[in-house]
Design a protein around this motif. Sequence first.
Motif, PDB file in Angstrom:
ATOM      1  N   GLY A   1     -30.472 -20.665 -10.042  1.00 59.63           N
ATOM      2  CA  GLY A   1     -31.088 -20.859  -8.737  1.00 59.63           C
ATOM      3  C   GLY A   1     -30.778 -19.759  -7.740  1.00 59.63           C
ATOM      4  O   GLY A   1     -31.133 -19.869  -6.567  1.00 59.63           O
ATOM      5  N   VAL A   2     -30.110 -18.681  -8.181  1.00 58.01           N
ATOM      6  CA  VAL A   2     -29.844 -17.553  -7.282  1.00 58.01           C
ATOM      7  C   VAL A   2     -31.179 -16.872  -6.955  1.00 58.01           C
ATOM      8  O   VAL A   2     -31.474 -16.580  -5.799  1.00 58.01           O
ATOM      9  N   ILE A   3     -31.980 -16.628  -7.977  1.00 55.60           N
ATOM     10  CA  ILE A   3     -33.339 -16.117  -7.773  1.00 55.60           C
ATOM     11  C   ILE A   3     -34.239 -17.342  -7.739  1.00 55.60           C
ATOM     12  O   ILE A   3     -34.397 -18.036  -8.734  1.00 55.60           O
ATOM     13  N   LYS A   4     -34.817 -17.598  -6.564  1.00 49.32           N
ATOM     14  CA  LYS A   4     -35.624 -18.801  -6.371  1.00 49.32           C
ATOM     15  C   LYS A   4     -37.092 -18.572  -6.703  1.00 49.32           C
ATOM     16  O   LYS A   4     -37.833 -19.531  -6.873  1.00 49.32           O
ATOM     17  N   GLY A   5     -37.532 -17.324  -6.752  1.00 47.99           N
ATOM     18  CA  GLY A   5     -38.930 -17.056  -7.051  1.00 47.99           C
ATOM     19  C   GLY A   5     -39.291 -15.632  -6.708  1.00 47.99           C
ATOM     20  O   GLY A   5     -38.458 -14.844  -6.251  1.00 47.99           O
ATOM     21  N   TYR A   6     -40.547 -15.316  -6.927  1.00 48.51           N
ATOM     22  CA  TYR A   6     -41.081 -13.988  -6.648  1.00 48.51           C
ATOM     23  C   TYR A   6     -42.374 -14.190  -5.869  1.00 48.51           C
ATOM     24  O   TYR A   6     -43.125 -15.127  -6.130  1.00 48.51           O
ATOM     25  N   ARG A   7     -42.636 -13.305  -4.906  1.00 50.03           N
ATOM     26  CA  ARG A   7     -43.853 -13.475  -4.113  1.00 50.03           C
ATOM     27  C   ARG A   7     -44.308 -12.146  -3.540  1.00 50.03           C
ATOM     28  O   ARG A   7     -43.537 -11.188  -3.473  1.00 50.03           O
ATOM     29  N   ALA A   8     -45.547 -12.142  -3.106  1.00 54.27           N
ATOM     30  CA  ALA A   8     -46.091 -10.971  -2.430  1.00 54.27           C
ATOM     31  C   ALA A   8     -45.805 -11.103  -0.933  1.00 54.27           C
ATOM     32  O   ALA A   8     -45.976 -12.170  -0.356  1.00 54.27           O
ATOM     33  N   VAL A   9     -45.362 -10.037  -0.316  1.00 58.26           N
ATOM     34  CA  VAL A   9     -45.164 -10.007   1.128  1.00 58.26           C
ATOM     35  C   VAL A   9     -46.429  -9.391   1.719  1.00 58.26           C
ATOM     36  O   VAL A   9     -46.794  -8.272   1.370  1.00 58.26           O
TER      37      VAL A   9
ATOM     38  N   GLU B   1     -22.715 -24.151  -3.017  1.00 59.62           N
ATOM     39  CA  GLU B   1     -22.082 -23.730  -4.263  1.00 59.62           C
ATOM     40  C   GLU B   1     -22.312 -22.235  -4.470  1.00 59.62           C
ATOM     41  O   GLU B   1     -23.429 -21.738  -4.379  1.00 59.62           O
ATOM     42  N   ILE B   2     -21.233 -21.525  -4.731  1.00 56.73           N
ATOM     43  CA  ILE B   2     -21.323 -20.080  -4.924  1.00 56.73           C
ATOM     44  C   ILE B   2     -21.346 -19.795  -6.417  1.00 56.73           C
ATOM     45  O   ILE B   2     -20.497 -20.257  -7.167  1.00 56.73           O
ATOM     46  N   THR B   3     -22.348 -19.032  -6.838  1.00 59.13           N
ATOM     47  CA  THR B   3     -22.485 -18.656  -8.234  1.00 59.13           C
ATOM     48  C   THR B   3     -21.687 -17.385  -8.469  1.00 59.13           C
ATOM     49  O   THR B   3     -21.750 -16.450  -7.680  1.00 59.13           O
ATOM     50  N   GLU B   4     -20.925 -17.365  -9.549  1.00 58.16           N
ATOM     51  CA  GLU B   4     -20.151 -16.174  -9.902  1.00 58.16           C
ATOM     52  C   GLU B   4     -21.098 -15.034 -10.276  1.00 58.16           C
ATOM     53  O   GLU B   4     -21.951 -15.192 -11.133  1.00 58.16           O
ATOM     54  N   THR B   5     -20.939 -13.925  -9.612  1.00 54.83           N
ATOM     55  CA  THR B   5     -21.730 -12.735  -9.917  1.00 54.83           C
ATOM     56  C   THR B   5     -20.788 -11.553 -10.037  1.00 54.83           C
ATOM     57  O   THR B   5     -19.680 -11.578  -9.513  1.00 54.83           O
ATOM     58  N   ASP B   6     -21.268 -10.526 -10.715  1.00 55.31           N
ATOM     59  CA  ASP B   6     -20.475  -9.305 -10.822  1.00 55.31           C
ATOM     60  C   ASP B   6     -21.274  -8.143 -10.239  1.00 55.31           C
ATOM     61  O   ASP B   6     -22.338  -8.337  -9.643  1.00 55.31           O
ATOM     62  N   VAL B   7     -20.757  -6.956 -10.411  1.00 54.40           N
ATOM     63  CA  VAL B   7     -21.389  -5.758  -9.850  1.00 54.40           C
ATOM     64  C   VAL B   7     -22.802  -5.569 -10.407  1.00 54.40           C
ATOM     65  O   VAL B   7     -23.727  -5.215  -9.679  1.00 54.40           O
ATOM     66  N   TYR B   8     -22.983  -5.845 -11.686  1.00 56.06           N
ATOM     67  CA  TYR B   8     -24.313  -5.688 -12.289  1.00 56.06           C
ATOM     68  C   TYR B   8     -25.303  -6.686 -11.700  1.00 56.06           C
ATOM     69  O   TYR B   8     -26.444  -6.326 -11.391  1.00 56.06           O
TER      70      TYR B   8
ATOM     71  N   LEU C   1     -42.835  -8.523  19.316  1.00 53.89           N
ATOM     72  CA  LEU C   1     -43.410  -7.208  19.618  1.00 53.89           C
ATOM     73  C   LEU C   1     -43.343  -6.284  18.406  1.00 53.89           C
ATOM     74  O   LEU C   1     -44.303  -5.589  18.086  1.00 53.89           O
ATOM     75  N   ASN C   2     -42.185  -6.237  17.755  1.00 52.93           N
ATOM     76  CA  ASN C   2     -42.042  -5.475  16.512  1.00 52.93           C
ATOM     77  C   ASN C   2     -40.858  -6.035  15.747  1.00 52.93           C
ATOM     78  O   ASN C   2     -40.065  -6.794  16.289  1.00 52.93           O
ATOM     79  N   ALA C   3     -40.779  -5.672  14.501  1.00 52.77           N
ATOM     80  CA  ALA C   3     -39.711  -6.196  13.647  1.00 52.77           C
ATOM     81  C   ALA C   3     -39.071  -5.037  12.896  1.00 52.77           C
ATOM     82  O   ALA C   3     -39.503  -4.691  11.801  1.00 52.77           O
ATOM     83  N   PRO C   4     -38.053  -4.408  13.490  1.00 51.25           N
ATOM     84  CA  PRO C   4     -37.434  -3.264  12.830  1.00 51.25           C
ATOM     85  C   PRO C   4     -36.682  -3.620  11.552  1.00 51.25           C
ATOM     86  O   PRO C   4     -36.369  -2.745  10.759  1.00 51.25           O
ATOM     87  N   ARG C   5     -36.437  -4.900  11.328  1.00 55.86           N
ATOM     88  CA  ARG C   5     -35.762  -5.315  10.088  1.00 55.86           C
ATOM     89  C   ARG C   5     -36.293  -6.682   9.669  1.00 55.86           C
ATOM     90  O   ARG C   5     -36.186  -7.653  10.412  1.00 55.86           O
ATOM     91  N   GLU C   6     -36.860  -6.724   8.475  1.00 53.67           N
ATOM     92  CA  GLU C   6     -37.368  -7.972   7.916  1.00 53.67           C
ATOM     93  C   GLU C   6     -37.096  -7.989   6.420  1.00 53.67           C
ATOM     94  O   GLU C   6     -37.158  -6.953   5.761  1.00 53.67           O
ATOM     95  N   ASN C   7     -36.834  -9.150   5.903  1.00 54.45           N
ATOM     96  CA  ASN C   7     -36.638  -9.329   4.468  1.00 54.45           C
ATOM     97  C   ASN C   7     -35.644  -8.330   3.883  1.00 54.45           C
ATOM     98  O   ASN C   7     -35.862  -7.790   2.795  1.00 54.45           O
ATOM     99  N   ALA C   8     -34.564  -8.078   4.599  1.00 51.24           N
ATOM    100  CA  ALA C   8     -33.540  -7.154   4.116  1.00 51.24           C
ATOM    101  C   ALA C   8     -32.882  -7.745   2.870  1.00 51.24           C
ATOM    102  O   ALA C   8     -32.658  -8.954   2.797  1.00 51.24           O
ATOM    103  N   PRO C   9     -32.581  -6.910   1.884  1.00 51.74           N
ATOM    104  CA  PRO C   9     -31.914  -7.419   0.675  1.00 51.74           C
ATOM    105  C   PRO C   9     -30.574  -8.067   1.036  1.00 51.74           C
ATOM    106  O   PRO C   9     -29.858  -7.600   1.918  1.00 51.74           O
ATOM    107  N   LEU C  10     -30.266  -9.144   0.348  1.00 52.79           N
ATOM    108  CA  LEU C  10     -29.015  -9.862   0.561  1.00 52.79           C
ATOM    109  C   LEU C  10     -28.254  -9.875  -0.749  1.00 52.79           C
ATOM    110  O   LEU C  10     -28.753 -10.361  -1.755  1.00 52.79           O
ATOM    111  N   LEU C  11     -27.060  -9.327  -0.736  1.00 51.20           N
ATOM    112  CA  LEU C  11     -26.230  -9.250  -1.937  1.00 51.20           C
ATOM    113  C   LEU C  11     -25.205 -10.373  -1.921  1.00 51.20           C
ATOM    114  O   LEU C  11     -24.977 -10.996  -0.887  1.00 51.20           O
ATOM    115  N   PRO C  12     -24.573 -10.660  -3.052  1.00 45.02           N
ATOM    116  CA  PRO C  12     -23.584 -11.737  -3.088  1.00 45.02           C
ATOM    117  C   PRO C  12     -22.482 -11.547  -2.047  1.00 45.02           C
ATOM    118  O   PRO C  12     -22.043 -10.425  -1.792  1.00 45.02           O
ATOM    119  N   ALA C  13     -22.052 -12.658  -1.462  1.00 39.29           N
ATOM    120  CA  ALA C  13     -21.004 -12.624  -0.434  1.00 39.29           C
ATOM    121  C   ALA C  13     -19.667 -12.304  -1.091  1.00 39.29           C
ATOM    122  O   ALA C  13     -19.309 -12.872  -2.114  1.00 39.29           O
TER     123      ALA C  13
END
Length: 164
Positions: free
Chosen positions: A52-60, A4-11, A137-149
């Motif tokens: 449910g778009v924001i599922k939680g907050y955590r320390a990385v 299910e896709i939640t309606e989001t806007d630019v904000y 060996l290394n992770a040049p990209r992890e936990n990249a922000p994901l914006l609405p599709a």
Amino acid sequence: MSTEITETDVYDARILGELQQDARISMAELGRRVHLSQPAVTERVRKLELQGVIKGYRAVVDHQRLGYGIRALVRVGRAEYARVVRLIEQTPEVVNAWNVTGEDSWILEIAVIDVAHLDAVVTKFCILTETSTCIVLNAPRENAPLLPARRENIRPTIRKVTGR
């Protein structure tokens, strides 16, 4: 798995981007960054949480600074689903676990102290089925922000063909 896709806007997209960069940001600062009042941004964040778009907050955390010198991906072959889930739940070294399609049934991300520890953890899964392990060996990209599709955000990659 819900698609299910939640309606989001630019904000909402801006809010999500900012929170994924820094979840500890104050609502006042978040409002300034996305050009909304504090009450407006607080209400939008609350709405995104309720939907449910924001599922939680955590320390990385940094695995190495906690003493885990090796991160590895373990591919686990076909085995009884419940047995694998139970073993994953009993193995604290498993940081992430994905039930997947393809040749393997599972891909696990594990954090271990050293090679001997890696061997001990992988052996638990080898008892159930075949495994294949690779060390990160290394992770040049992890936990990249994901914006609405959005379809309009998809741009085809055009490569310039050169005659060599």
